[in-house]
Design a protein around this motif. Structure first.
Motif, mmCIF file in Angstrom:
data_model
loop_
_atom_site.group_PDB
_atom_site.id
_atom_site.type_symbol
_atom_site.label_atom_id
_atom_site.label_comp_id
_atom_site.label_asym_id
_atom_site.label_seq_id
_atom_site.Cartn_x
_atom_site.Cartn_y
_atom_site.Cartn_z
ATOM 1 N N PRO A 297 0.843 -1.216 0.000
ATOM 2 C CA PRO A 297 0.000 0.000 0.000
ATOM 3 C C PRO A 297 0.874 1.260 0.000
ATOM 4 C CG PRO A 297 -0.723 -1.547 1.694
ATOM 5 C CD PRO A 297 0.554 -2.093 1.139
ATOM 6 N N THR B 139 -1.532 8.423 1.505
ATOM 7 C CA THR B 139 -1.798 7.024 1.146
ATOM 8 C C THR B 139 -3.068 6.974 0.293
ATOM 9 O OG1 THR B 139 -2.020 4.794 2.002
ATOM 10 C CG2 THR B 139 -3.115 6.523 3.259
ATOM 11 N N HIS B 140 -3.416 5.777 -0.231
ATOM 12 C CA HIS B 140 -4.635 5.650 -1.050
ATOM 13 C C HIS B 140 -5.862 5.510 -0.161
ATOM 14 C CE1 HIS B 140 -1.978 4.215 -4.529
ATOM 15 N NE2 HIS B 140 -2.486 5.378 -4.862
ATOM 16 N N GLU C 240 -8.622 3.662 -1.015
ATOM 17 C CA GLU C 240 -9.100 2.270 -1.067
ATOM 18 C C GLU C 240 -8.225 1.316 -0.258
ATOM 19 O OE1 GLU C 240 -9.266 3.622 -4.638
ATOM 20 O OE2 GLU C 240 -11.220 4.238 -3.852
ATOM 21 N N ASN C 241 -6.889 1.462 -0.445
ATOM 22 C CA ASN C 241 -5.992 0.483 0.168
ATOM 23 C C ASN C 241 -4.985 1.229 1.040
ATOM 24 O OD1 ASN C 241 -4.423 -1.695 0.768
ATOM 25 N ND2 ASN C 241 -3.506 -1.881 -1.281
ATOM 26 N N GLY D 29 -2.197 2.626 3.652
ATOM 27 C CA GLY D 29 -1.001 2.095 4.327
ATOM 28 C C GLY D 29 -0.891 2.739 5.708
#
Length: 596
Positions: A191, A276-277, A279-280, A282
């Motif tokens: 991620p 960070t994203h 959806e996923n 980190g």
């Protein structure tokens, strides 16, 4: 670009050891800039940096370099050298794997060289020592090489010899970066984790965020999130930092880039935050510690109506200078303004200059002070960053002030004067080490309040410019402190109050009154300038009244005619004094800094 061919490094050095010039040569050699764009100190793009010849901001730039048929990408982050901007250095170091340690061959190792080096070692950076200015007639190549070996324990052949001005040894430095600095580590499939190490306000596009990707990759159009603030955005544009920004579609693990996502509010970007994203997501990267301000001062707009404009300017400035800390406050004399925390006096001066130049804000700065701890009789502790915040003296049990550990490196001829200067500032000597036969490192414990004003200038004067200073906070100790008030016509001027040591209060009050007597313009009535501790006045000066010659029309005649006219004038002056108010010029607030 393969990850094994990326190198992230910064340049660290003491002020004036040639970092910016070396950065120019590296950019020339890798053809990052063409002939038209070339200029001295290319990365120092602020007027202030050029005028003063110092680096204030750290700057990131990417270079391409070919070696043995392999293509390398170098991300260079240039850093300042002055002790007041060490926070900029710590941010740059957090985004790198290696550092070029520049030492001036004519001056040798200085205090800031050592402190920046320790910062780099704490982050496990690979250090490449470079001996700069070897072409100078006063260069002591052998002597300074021995100092470097002793400091970092490297071999003699590891030290690169260069002259940034003449372009000597630049190729060796570029090769050493490829061979000696490790490639970034990270997992491109994990991620996304990207650490924000800087941000800049662009009036047309909002806030530009500079980041370093530790894991994963970021692409244009991704939905992203800032972990600390919890805000989500879309990555409208991402790219790499050449001399100008170059948009790209993806930035992969290990690389450095910029992000524009239409952020308009300055508070939503924090340096040290992790991108960070959505959806996923980190985890957050371990950033760097929060900044610890050393000096506090009030900044007020000259026109009270400009308060909101000043607030907006401060927010934009804070983006670009993450070490500035501020909160709103009010003063009876100056109205609404801000209490700001700075890393030192130079930092304070630069912030004031930048507000005036970049945002057209004319501001008044109050007397700087440090943060004290006041312990009340009921055991409660109050943090006091301005004299006006000090609780009532009757309720205070004792006061504590911050102490620092100061490292001073100087030539042995000046040891005596340096020690007596520190003793005069209530310091105590802790250690004395001979680095070489003629260079001594002195360690002192000093109250921070004593070194805030003109300590550095005095140190440079008595050591003929040879002493270098670096300091860090070591804690608080109780001291016999008092609040010194300045009264004009019996009214307290809170912006001129100061918290001082009792032994120095009388001398400080007397000097301040004398200085204000010179600076306050004469009025139609007499002004009493007094310094007081509580209700006890310890010093007084008078600014004489401007008087019209009312006796001009009396030729001879009885003395009672003259007396009558003088009495009438005296009554008028008395009434004026009750209604008149005293305008205090900006120089008066700054006078305190120039008390010798």
């Amino acid at each position: 670009m393969k990850m094994k061919n990326i190198r992230n490094f910064c340049i660290i050095a003491h002020i004036d050891h040639g970092k910016s010039t070396l950065a120019d040569r590296l950019l020339d050699s890798t053809q990052t800039v063409n002939e038209r764009e070339k200029m001295e100190q290319l990365l120092d793009n602020m007027d202030l940096e050029r005028e003063r010849g110092i680096t204030i901001k750290s700057h990131a730039i990417q270079m391409d370099y070919k070696l043995n048929g392999e293509e390398y990408t170098y991300n260079l982050i240039d850093t300042p050298g002055h002790v007041d901007f060490s926070y900029e250095v710590s941010r740059s170091i957090a985004a790198c794997e290696g550092a070029l340690l520049i030492v001036d061959a004519a001056q040798g190792i200085q205090a800031q060289t050592i402190s920046n080096l320790y910062l780099a070692i704490e982050h496990d950076l690979e250090i490449i020592p470079v001996l700069n200015k070897i072409d100078l007639p006063g260069a002591m190549v052998e002597e300074v090489s021995d100092q470097i070996i002793e400091l970092i324990g490297c071999k003699k052949e590891d030290i690169l010899h260069a002259s940034a001005k003449e372009g000597i040894g630049i190729t060796e430095i570029l090769e050493a970066i490829a061979h000696r600095i490790p490639a970034p580590t990270g997992d491109p499939n994990a991620p996304l984790q990207a650490m924000v190490f800087d941000s800049v306000f662009n009036p047309y596009r909002g806030i530009e965020v500079y980041f370093r990707v530790f894991n994963g990759e970021i692409s244009k159009g991704d939905k992203i999130k800032f972990i600390n603030t919890g805000k989500t955005y879309e990555a409208d544009e991402i790219g790499i930092l050449k001399l100008t920004q170059q948009p790209k579609n993806t930035i992969s693990t290990g690389n450095v880039g910029y992000l524009i996502s239409g952020i308009k509010v300055a508070k939503e970007v924090k340096v040290g935050d992790t991108v960070t994203h959505v959806e996923n997501p980190g985890k957050a990267v371990q950033g760097f510690e929060n900044v610890k301000p050393m000096v506090y001062a009030g900044i007020y707009p000259v026109e009270t109506s400009d308060f909101e404009e000043l607030r907006a300017s401060m927010e934009k400035l804070q983006l670009n200078d993450a070490s500035l800390v501020w909160e709103p406050e009010t003063s009876a004399a100056l109205g609404f303004g801000f209490r700001c925390g700075f890393l030192g006096m130079l930092h304070m001066e630069i912030v004031q200059e930048r507000l005036e130049r970049e945002f057209d804000m004319t501001v008044i700065t109050t007397v700087p002070s440090v943060q004290f701890h006041a312990f009340k009789k009921d055991g409660e502790m109050v943090k006091v960053s301005a004299p006006s915040e000090l609780p009532d003296l009757g309720s205070i049990d004792y006061l504590e002030e911050p102490y620092i550990r100061a490292q001073i490196i100087t030539k042995e001829d000046f040891v005596g004067p340096v020690i007596s200067l520190c003793m005069d500032k209530r310091g105590e000597i802790k250690n004395q080490v001979y680095l070489t036969q003629s260079r001594v490192e002195l360690t002192f414990h000093l109250p921070l309040a004593e070194i805030v004003f003109d300590f550095f200038d005095k140190l440079k004067t008595i050591s003929k410019g040879y002493a270098s200073l670096d300091y860090e906070l070591v804690g608080y100790h109780s001291s016999n402190l008092v609040k010194l008030d300045i009264l004009l016509n019996g009214d307290k001027v809170d912006a001129l109050s100061a918290i001082v040591h009792r032994d120095k209060a009388y001398e400080w009050g007397k000097k301040l009154c004398e200085k204000l007597k010179e600076l306050i313009p004469r009025q139609q009535f007499e002004i009493a300038v007094q310094a007081a501790i509580g209700t006890k006045v310890i010093a007084r000066e008078s600014v004489k009244a401007l008087r019209k010659n009312v006796l001009a029309k009396c030729y001879g005649g009885d003395i009672s005619r003259k007396r009558k006219l003088l009495e009438k004038q005296k009554k008028g002056k008395k009434r004026m004094r009750q209604v008149g108010n005293v305008e205090i010029p900006q120089e008066a607030f700054m006078a305190v800094l120039k008390l010798d």
